[in-house]
Design a protein around this motif. Sequence first.
Motif, PDB file in Angstrom:
ATOM      1  N   ARG A  20       0.812  -1.218   0.000  1.00 22.04           N
ATOM      2  CA  ARG A  20       0.000   0.000   0.000  1.00 22.04           C
ATOM      3  C   ARG A  20       0.846   1.269   0.000  1.00 22.04           C
ATOM      4  O   ARG A  20       0.293   2.366   0.106  1.00 22.04           O
ATOM      5  CB  ARG A  20      -0.935  -0.018   1.212  1.00 22.04           C
ATOM      6  N   HIS A  21       2.149   1.113  -0.110  1.00 19.41           N
ATOM      7  CA  HIS A  21       3.051   2.266  -0.137  1.00 19.41           C
ATOM      8  C   HIS A  21       4.068   2.067  -1.273  1.00 19.41           C
ATOM      9  O   HIS A  21       5.189   1.604  -1.053  1.00 19.41           O
ATOM     10  CB  HIS A  21       3.767   2.419   1.204  1.00 19.41           C
ATOM     11  N   PRO A  22       3.688   2.394  -2.509  1.00 20.44           N
ATOM     12  CA  PRO A  22       4.536   2.109  -3.675  1.00 20.44           C
ATOM     13  C   PRO A  22       5.907   2.773  -3.632  1.00 20.44           C
ATOM     14  O   PRO A  22       6.876   2.218  -4.143  1.00 20.44           O
ATOM     15  CB  PRO A  22       3.700   2.614  -4.858  1.00 20.44           C
ATOM     16  N   GLU A  23       6.015   3.954  -3.008  1.00 18.62           N
ATOM     17  CA  GLU A  23       7.318   4.603  -2.956  1.00 18.62           C
ATOM     18  C   GLU A  23       8.279   3.799  -2.072  1.00 18.62           C
ATOM     19  O   GLU A  23       9.469   3.664  -2.394  1.00 18.62           O
ATOM     20  CB  GLU A  23       7.181   6.035  -2.415  1.00 18.62           C
ATOM     21  N   VAL A  24       7.777   3.252  -0.975  1.00 21.71           N
ATOM     22  CA  VAL A  24       8.616   2.401  -0.130  1.00 21.71           C
ATOM     23  C   VAL A  24       9.025   1.155  -0.904  1.00 21.71           C
ATOM     24  O   VAL A  24      10.171   0.709  -0.838  1.00 21.71           O
ATOM     25  CB  VAL A  24       7.870   2.013   1.165  1.00 21.71           C
TER      26      VAL A  24
ATOM     27  N   ASP B 218       1.066   6.074  11.672  1.00 22.48           N
ATOM     28  CA  ASP B 218       1.547   6.119  10.292  1.00 22.48           C
ATOM     29  C   ASP B 218       2.736   5.179  10.106  1.00 22.48           C
ATOM     30  O   ASP B 218       3.553   4.986  11.014  1.00 22.48           O
ATOM     31  CB  ASP B 218       1.955   7.538   9.904  1.00 22.48           C
ATOM     32  N   PHE B 219       2.825   4.633   8.916  1.00 22.94           N
ATOM     33  CA  PHE B 219       3.929   3.765   8.518  1.00 22.94           C
ATOM     34  C   PHE B 219       5.042   4.638   7.979  1.00 22.94           C
ATOM     35  O   PHE B 219       4.986   5.135   6.853  1.00 22.94           O
ATOM     36  CB  PHE B 219       3.429   2.781   7.459  1.00 22.94           C
TER      37      PHE B 219
ATOM     38  N   TRP C 232       9.200  -9.729  -6.780  1.00 21.70           N
ATOM     39  CA  TRP C 232       7.756  -9.646  -6.946  1.00 21.70           C
ATOM     40  C   TRP C 232       7.231  -8.298  -6.465  1.00 21.70           C
ATOM     41  O   TRP C 232       7.716  -7.759  -5.481  1.00 21.70           O
ATOM     42  CB  TRP C 232       7.046 -10.755  -6.147  1.00 21.70           C
ATOM     43  N   SER C 233       6.233  -7.804  -7.167  1.00 23.18           N
ATOM     44  CA  SER C 233       5.487  -6.646  -6.707  1.00 23.18           C
ATOM     45  C   SER C 233       4.186  -7.161  -6.108  1.00 23.18           C
ATOM     46  O   SER C 233       3.353  -7.745  -6.816  1.00 23.18           O
ATOM     47  CB  SER C 233       5.200  -5.700  -7.875  1.00 23.18           C
ATOM     48  N   MET C 234       4.012  -6.983  -4.808  1.00 24.79           N
ATOM     49  CA  MET C 234       2.863  -7.554  -4.109  1.00 24.79           C
ATOM     50  C   MET C 234       1.686  -6.586  -4.157  1.00 24.79           C
ATOM     51  O   MET C 234       1.787  -5.437  -3.721  1.00 24.79           O
ATOM     52  CB  MET C 234       3.231  -7.866  -2.655  1.00 24.79           C
TER      53      MET C 234
ATOM     54  N   SER D 189      13.832  -9.299 -14.475  1.00 24.63           N
ATOM     55  CA  SER D 189      15.197  -9.249 -13.943  1.00 24.63           C
ATOM     56  C   SER D 189      15.883  -7.952 -14.365  1.00 24.63           C
ATOM     57  O   SER D 189      15.804  -7.536 -15.520  1.00 24.63           O
ATOM     58  CB  SER D 189      16.004 -10.452 -14.455  1.00 24.63           C
ATOM     59  N   GLY D 190      16.522  -7.303 -13.391  1.00 26.72           N
ATOM     60  CA  GLY D 190      17.243  -6.070 -13.676  1.00 26.72           C
ATOM     61  C   GLY D 190      16.363  -4.853 -13.740  1.00 26.72           C
ATOM     62  O   GLY D 190      16.789  -3.800 -14.183  1.00 26.72           O
ATOM     63  N   THR D 191      15.105  -4.985 -13.290  1.00 26.54           N
ATOM     64  CA  THR D 191      14.183  -3.854 -13.323  1.00 26.54           C
ATOM     65  C   THR D 191      13.828  -3.457 -11.899  1.00 26.54           C
ATOM     66  O   THR D 191      12.935  -4.036 -11.292  1.00 26.54           O
ATOM     67  CB  THR D 191      12.887  -4.209 -14.083  1.00 26.54           C
ATOM     68  N   PRO D 192      14.518  -2.486 -11.307  1.00 29.47           N
ATOM     69  CA  PRO D 192      14.260  -2.115  -9.923  1.00 29.47           C
ATOM     70  C   PRO D 192      12.969  -1.331  -9.717  1.00 29.47           C
ATOM     71  O   PRO D 192      12.474  -1.236  -8.628  1.00 29.47           O
ATOM     72  CB  PRO D 192      15.473  -1.282  -9.530  1.00 29.47           C
ATOM     73  N   GLU D 193      12.396  -0.760 -10.808  1.00 34.02           N
ATOM     74  CA  GLU D 193      11.201   0.046 -10.635  1.00 34.02           C
ATOM     75  C   GLU D 193      10.008  -0.847 -10.276  1.00 34.02           C
ATOM     76  O   GLU D 193       9.883  -1.965 -10.735  1.00 34.02           O
ATOM     77  CB  GLU D 193      10.872   0.843 -11.912  1.00 34.02           C
ATOM     78  N   THR D 194       9.123  -0.288  -9.469  1.00 33.05           N
ATOM     79  CA  THR D 194       7.908  -1.023  -9.104  1.00 33.05           C
ATOM     80  C   THR D 194       6.966  -1.135 -10.276  1.00 33.05           C
ATOM     81  O   THR D 194       6.961  -0.272 -11.164  1.00 33.05           O
ATOM     82  CB  THR D 194       7.204  -0.346  -7.920  1.00 33.05           C
ATOM     83  N   LEU D 195       6.152  -2.179 -10.289  1.00 31.47           N
ATOM     84  CA  LEU D 195       5.223  -2.393 -11.371  1.00 31.47           C
ATOM     85  C   LEU D 195       3.894  -1.713 -11.160  1.00 31.47           C
ATOM     86  O   LEU D 195       3.122  -1.545 -12.099  1.00 31.47           O
ATOM     87  CB  LEU D 195       4.990  -3.892 -11.571  1.00 31.47           C
ATOM     88  N   HIS D 196       3.569  -1.337  -9.921  1.00 39.23           N
ATOM     89  CA  HIS D 196       2.278  -0.694  -9.748  1.00 39.23           C
ATOM     90  C   HIS D 196       2.464   0.729  -9.259  1.00 39.23           C
ATOM     91  O   HIS D 196       3.462   1.078  -8.646  1.00 39.23           O
ATOM     92  CB  HIS D 196       1.375  -1.504  -8.793  1.00 39.23           C
ATOM     93  N   THR D 197       1.527   1.577  -9.553  1.00 40.81           N
ATOM     94  CA  THR D 197       1.678   3.000  -9.294  1.00 40.81           C
ATOM     95  C   THR D 197       0.642   3.550  -8.337  1.00 40.81           C
ATOM     96  O   THR D 197       0.646   4.721  -8.041  1.00 40.81           O
ATOM     97  CB  THR D 197       1.560   3.785 -10.624  1.00 40.81           C
ATOM     98  N   THR D 198      -0.257   2.704  -7.863  1.00 37.90           N
ATOM     99  CA  THR D 198      -1.257   3.194  -6.931  1.00 37.90           C
ATOM    100  C   THR D 198      -1.171   2.400  -5.649  1.00 37.90           C
ATOM    101  O   THR D 198      -0.756   1.249  -5.625  1.00 37.90           O
ATOM    102  CB  THR D 198      -2.675   3.031  -7.513  1.00 37.90           C
TER     103      THR D 198
END
Length: 460
Positions: free
Chosen positions: A278-282, A367-368, A415-417, A447-456
């Motif tokens: 629930r915190h994509p930036e983290v 807050d987290f 994995w992006s949970m 592999s090799g993709t550090p960016e998260t897959l979800h944006t919300t």
Amino acid sequence: MIREPAPPPAATIATAPGALPLLGHLVALVRDKFDFLRTLSAHGDLVWVHIGPWRALVVTGAELSHEVLRDDRLFDKGGYLFDRIRETGGNGLVSCAHADHRRQRRLVRPSFHRDRLPGYVRVMSGQIDAVLGRWRDGEVVDVLADMKTITARTMLPGGLPADVIGRMSEDMNVVLAGVAWRSILPKGLDRVPTPANRRYRRAQDRLRALVTEVIADHRASDTDHDDLLSGLLASCGPRDGAPGLSDAEVHDQVLTFLLAGTETTANVVCWALHLVSRHPEVERRLRAEASGVLDGGDVTPDDLARLAVARNVVLETLRLYPPIFLLTRLTTRDTHLGGHALPAGTTVAYSPYAVQRRAEHFPDPDDFVPDRWDGGQEPPRGAFLAFGGGARRCVGDTFGLAEATLMLATITLRWSMRPTSDDEVRPATSLVLSPRALRLRPLAVPSGTPETLHTTGASA
């Protein structure tokens, strides 16, 4: 001998409002124990709580919690909760009285020595790989069951069949829920042959039998598998001319660490994944860090030291969702606490959950905020109790923190949970703070993709 003067008399200790005849505060605890615990601080740093026929003095502040934990001879392990824990765990390190604790801890401590950590990390990595290798892109997973599989196989020999691990996990759920209920109900009710009581006793018997079997198998093989069981059994023999633990004591230690070690770490990782989903930036920061640390082959303890973001997330999760939310001690002689006279035999309770969500200790306490752990700044003494404190501080704190950090970092790297719904995740009724029915949807990260897959993300 000069006797220290007693502290000046303080105001009368308040009793929490809302107590019902006969039941006391039982209804409030069952309805929402966390809301109840958090509201106690409004009535003082010490508050009387009645639970059916029992009465306990609950400590709500950090300083007095520290005072209780600092003197484990005066405030000994005991009270209604530990009476019930001993029914299953026996006289293990977590539940034993002060008279047995120093000897047991001296014998058990070498199993957590830093020299064994590289072997433990190799086992952890292998078990994490095995579980994550069964996940499929987009398929919903029972996160708690899988995290328990990892922690159990780090504790026990890796050759245990999956169905045995599954049955063991179910039995631990039954026992931990049973301990929670039995600690607040009159003792006579546990002798009534209800279906719940029969399930509880059957689960106890199966867990004891499993521990007996794995100890016997390990001793017969005479092999160090780098799991925690190997470390425990190696450390429990005679040392420095002093006798080691008896067979019964070894059994109690293994059962204690099975219940305490596998459940607590698995639950912390589950709550962390829930929060991170629930915190994509983290999540982005976790993945970027892990991609620079864990993509280089075998993981070492030095690698874990570089996972600062993951460690901060774990610590913040432990603050918000401490594995054990309420614990009791028993005064062994007449004493004073917070200026109040307490007779010997007083049950004193402290709540990591309540203390760690007080705003004076942690701004915006609900807050987290993982970054609050940056810079190595320690919270006020007694304000962070997830590992206990004093001489009874968790002997496996370094092991557990390392395992949770590695699990979280590895999962987030691959994995992006995604949450499966916006519904609030509620705690289950148990001795440990478990998420009820936590289901997440893992999406594979190339592999090799550090960016998260979800944006919300939704707020926690």
